[in-house]
Design a protein around this motif. Structure first.
Motif, PDB file in Angstrom:
ATOM      1  N   GLU A 219      20.118  69.417 -39.825  1.00 29.65           N
ATOM      2  CA  GLU A 219      18.801  69.587 -40.447  1.00 29.65           C
ATOM      3  C   GLU A 219      18.943  69.848 -41.948  1.00 29.65           C
ATOM      4  OE1 GLU A 219      16.863  72.648 -38.282  1.00 29.65           O
ATOM      5  OE2 GLU A 219      16.512  71.402 -36.492  1.00 29.65           O
TER       6      GLU A 219
ATOM      7  N   THR B 125      17.505  67.141 -44.840  1.00 31.55           N
ATOM      8  CA  THR B 125      16.407  67.602 -45.706  1.00 31.55           C
ATOM      9  C   THR B 125      16.849  67.845 -47.143  1.00 31.55           C
ATOM     10  OG1 THR B 125      16.841  69.899 -45.002  1.00 31.55           O
ATOM     11  CG2 THR B 125      15.149  68.640 -43.797  1.00 31.55           C
TER      12      THR B 125
ATOM     13  N   ILE C   9      12.916  61.563 -41.491  1.00 29.03           N
ATOM     14  CA  ILE C   9      11.817  62.388 -41.986  1.00 29.03           C
ATOM     15  C   ILE C   9      10.486  61.924 -41.392  1.00 29.03           C
ATOM     16  CG2 ILE C   9      10.489  62.970 -44.046  1.00 29.03           C
ATOM     17  CD1 ILE C   9      13.082  64.535 -43.747  1.00 29.03           C
TER      18      ILE C   9
END
Length: 254
Positions: free
Chosen positions: A21, A25, A236
């Motif tokens: 994650e 990101t 995303i």
């Protein structure tokens, strides 16, 4: 003891999920910007093909005249035994298959230094893409729920994303093979230059091969950047379904 093993496996999964994650990101956007800046540097941009040429250090030696000698004492190879008129023997041609390469007169033939400098920069980038793809692949694999009947739309999104990541991983691994094949192909052509130093086509082939590899390395960096961009975009956009492939509709019933 078995319980301790189960705990360690679960800790590994939780750690991997957190890394993935964070990777998607934060690290992926930074990597895309970094690769864009790299493509704008003088090493990959605004460089002429002449700047990636390398001297082979194989001089063309002075030509050697080869004469054909017959076994006759006469200049024309004729024989005369007194009873028969002189006859000419069949001429034996000397086949020149090339220059035997025992040692190069000017030392070793160097690798192409500008391209080797580029390869030193490109290889860690390729390796990082392979590692990141593998991490994302395991992340999605851990989030796939158990097989059940119905409500598999989110699972299909996970499977499609997983297939895309596996494709990227395979392509990145193939980039390594491309680099090794370049050195092997160049070595074969250089060996031809050493054996036939007077044939300019072989020398030109080395130049063309170097120019092709320069373009390939530039293209590899572009493709790596594009793969980071596509993976970041697809994850995303579908992040909610990737994390929770099966949504519960019980709340909407009341």
């Amino acid at each position: 003891m078995p319980n301790d093993t189960v705990v360690k496996v679960q800790e590994y999964k939780d750690t991997l999920i957190k890394k993935a994650e964070h990777l998607i990101t934060k690290c992926f956007p930074e990597k895309i910007v970094q690769l864009n800046e790299l493509l704008a540097t003088s090493m990959f941009n605004e460089r002429n093909f002449d700047e990636v040429h390398q001297d082979l250090n194989i001089p063309a030696l002075a030509p050697v005249l080869v004469k054909n000698h017959s076994n006759s004492d006469d200049a024309d190879g004729a024989t005369d035994d007194g009873d028969h008129p002189p006859t000419k023997r069949a001429r034996k041609d000397v086949l020149v298959s090339g220059q035997p390469v025992l040692a190069l007169p000017s030392g070793t033939v160097p690798c192409n230094k500008p391209l080797c400098d580029m390869i030193k920069v490109v290889k860690p980038i390729i390796r990082k893409l392979v590692e990141d793809s593998n991490l994302l692949k395991m992340w999605i694999s851990f989030m796939i729920p158990k097989i059940e009947d119905g409500n598999n739309f989110g699972v299909s999104i996970q499977e499609d994303t997983l297939a895309e990541i596996q494709t990227v991983e395979s392509e990145a691994a193939a980039f390594f093979d491309q680099i090794s094949r370049y050195f092997l192909s160049r070595a074969k052509v250089v060996s031809k230059v050493a054996k036939y130093p007077h044939i300019d086509d072989y020398r030109r082939a080395v130049v063309e091969l170097d120019e092709k590899e320069y373009l390939s390395l530039w293209l590899v960096v572009c493709e790596v950047r594009n793969r980071y961009s596509s993976l970041h975009d697809i994850v995303i956009k579908n992040l909610e379904k990737l994390k929770k492939p099966r949504s519960s509709n019980t709340e909407s019933l009341y």
